[in-house]
Design an enzyme around this catalytic site. Structure first.
Site: not given
Ligand code: NDP
Length: 418
Positions: A79, A259, A372
Site C-alpha cells: 500500500e 484496518k 495519499h
C-alpha cells in the site's frame, strides 16, 4: 484436472512445464515465474506445489523511538502511503518524547474441546482436581520448552454449552509463537482426558485469541504542536478524541480505524517472518472482547497533552516458523535490533499506534486523500504503462487538472508521447 495429477510430487521444473503444457501460461510467462523465484529450495520447504516467490515491497519506517531506544523498522506492504505515514507519525511522536510500551503477559493459549458432555459441571469439578497432573502431561509432551525455561503454566475450564466444555491450556512458549508447541501439548492432554474420563474429544488446537499475550503502547503529544491547516492544536486534539470515541461507538468506523492500525502491524509482522493471519485473527477478536467490535486504540486529552494508547494481543515469535528459514526475515531481525519476542511485541504495538496517529491526524485535518494522492497517482501512472521519466510528468499533469482516473492519466501519457 488430469494434467495436474500428483502435482505435489513433481519437481519445481516439472511443475512449471506442466503449466505450459496445459496452456495455463506461455513460455515467456514460465520464464517470468522462474526468474521471480529468488529461492526455489526455500519455497519448496515452506509450501506445497511451490511455483515462485510472490513479491511485496519492503521499506524502512524511520523516526521510531520506543522505550528510549531508536529503531528503523522494516515494513512489508504494497500500500503506497503506509511507510510514509508511519515515519511521519513516528516523527511527531519522537519530538514529543517517543513511544512507551510494556508487556502485560506472554502466555499462549490452546483448547481441548470435549463434546457430548451430559454433566458439564461435575466434569469440570473433576478436572479441576487434576490440573497439576494435566500440566505435567503437557510438559512431558514437549520437554524441550521446559528446559528452555518455559512450559505449561495454567489450566482453566469453560462450559460453552450444556454438552460442550473447553479445557484451556496456557503455556509459556519463550521465544516461539508456539502453535506447534501448543498443539503437541494439547493432543497429549486430550489423550489423557479421553483415557481417564472416557470423554469425547472434538478437537485440540491453539487458540488465536491470545488474551494472555498482551502489550500496551502509549504516547503523549503536546497539544500545541498539533495545529495544522489553520486548525489550532486544541481543536485538532478535540477532533482526535471525537474520532477515538466514534471508533468505540460505530463498528463501521471501527473496522476502518483498525484496518489502518493493521496497515502498520501486519507490515512489521510480515517483515519479521511471523504469521500475520494469526495476528490479524487475534487483534480483530480482541476488538470485540466486550461483545461489540470497537477501535483498538484510544486518544484523549489530558491537561495539555493528547494521550494515545493501544493494547494488542500479539502472538509473535523471535524463532520458529519461517523466521529461521527465510534469509530476509533474519536480515530484518538484524535491522530491527530486537533482543527477544517481547521486544518485538513492543515494536509492533508502537507501530500500530503511530500508524493510527498518522491516519487520524490526516483525517481530522486535511482529509486522507491529500497525503495519499501523490503516492496513489504514482501507482496509477505505473499501471497505465508510464516509464520512470514519464511517471513524474503524468503525476504533475494529473495534479494540475485535479483528476485521478485512469482515462485522464492515459490521455496525458499519450500527449507526452506525442
Ligand atoms: P516452530 O515449531 O517452528 O518453532 C518452535 C520451536 O523452536 C520450539 O518448539 C523449539 O524447539 C524451537 N526453539 C528454539 N529456540 C527457542 C526458544 N528460545 N524458545 C522457544 N522455542 C525455541 O513454531 P511454533 O511452535 O512457534 O509455531 C509457529 C508456526 O506454526 C508458524 O509458522 C505458524 O504459521 C504455524 N501455525 C499456526 C497456527 C495458528 O495460528 N492457528 C496453527 C498451526 C501452525 P526445540 O526446543 O525442540 O528446539
Amino acid at each position: 484436472m488430469d494434467g495436474f495429477s500428483k502435482y505435489y510430487k513433481k519437481t519445481w521444473q516439472e511443475r512449471l512445464d506442466i503449466l505450459v503444457k496445459q496452456n495455463k501460461i506461455t513460455l515467456s510467462q514460465r520464464q517470468m515465474l522462474e526468474s521471480l523465484a529468488v529461492n526455489q529450495e526455500i519455497g519448496d520447504i515452506q509450501i506445497e506445489n511451490f511455483i515462485t516467490q510472490y513479491q511485496i515491497p519492503e521499506g524502512l519506517a524511520m523516526n521510531y523511538v520506543i522505550n528510549g531506544k531508536e529503531y528503523i523498522v522494516p515494513m512489508v506492504t504494497e500500500e503506497p502511503s503506509v511507510i510514509a505515514a508511519s515515519s511521519h507519525g513516528a516523527g511527531i511522536i519522537k519530538r514529543s518524547g517517543g513511544l512507551k510500551a510494556k508487556i502485560h503477559s506472554r502466555l499462549m493459549m490452546g483448547q481441548v474441546v470435549l463434546e457430548n458432555v451430559d454433566d458439564a459441571k461435575i466434569l469440570v469439578n473433576q478436572l479441576q482436581t487434576q490440573i497439576s497432573t494435566l500440566i505435567e502431561v503437557a510438559n512431558q509432551a514437549h520437554p524441550s520448552i521446559v528446559k528452555r525455561g518455559g512450559g505449561a503454566r495454567e489450566i482453566e475450564f469453560r462450559i460453552l454449552a450444556p454438552d460442550m466444555v473447553s479445557v484451556d491450556l496456557f503455556v509459556d512458549v519463550q521465544e516461539a509463537m508456539g502453535a506447534n508447541i501448543l498443539n503437541t501439548m494439547l493432543e497429549a492432554v486430550a489423550a489423557k482426558i479421553s483415557e481417564q474420563y472416557h470423554r469425547d474429544i472434538l478437537m485440540s488446537i491453539l487458540s488465536n485469541y491470545a488474551t494472555k499475550c498482551l502489550v500496551t503502547a502509549t504516547c503523549e503529544i503536546p497539544i500545541d504542536i498539533l495545529g495544522k491547516n489553520g486548525i489550532d492544536g486544541k481543536n485538532v486534539a478535540q477532533k482526535f478524541a471525537q474520532a477515538s470515541r466514534l471508533a468505540q461507538l460505530d463498528p463501521y468506523r471501527a473496522a476502518t480505524h483498525n484496518k489502518g492500525i493493521m496497515n502498520g502491524v501486519d507490515a512489521v509482522v510480515i517483515a519479521s517472518g511471523n504469521d500475520w493471519r494469526a495476528v490479524e485473527a487475534s487483534c480483530h477478536a480482541y476488538a470485540s472482547k466486550d461483545g461489540q467490535y470497537r477501535g483498538l486504540s484510544s486518544w484523549e486529552i489530558q491537561a495539555d497533552k493528547l494521550v494515545g494508547k493501544i493494547t494488542l494481543p500479539l502472538p509473535v515469535g523471535a524463532v520458529g516458523g519461517s523466521i529461521g528459514i527465510v534469509p530476509l526475515a533474519k536480515l530484518n531481525k538484524q535491522l530491527l535490533t530486537f533482543e527477544n519476542a517481547k521486544e518485538l511485541e513492543t515494536i509492533i504495538a508502537s507501530v500500530g499506534l503511530a500508524q493510527n496517529f498518522a491516519a487520524l491526524y490526516a483525517l481530522v485535518t486535511e482529509g486522507i486523500q491529500k497525503g495519499h494522492m501523490r503516492l496513489q497517482l504514482k501507482s496509477l501512472a505505473k499501471s497505465i504503462g508510464a516509464n520512470e521519466q514519464e511517471i513524474t510528468r503524468v503525476i504533475n499533469e494529473l495534479e494540475k487538472i485535479g483528476k485521478r482516473d485512469s482515462n485522464s492519466a492515459q490521455a496525458i501519457l499519450e500527449k507526452i508521447r506525442g
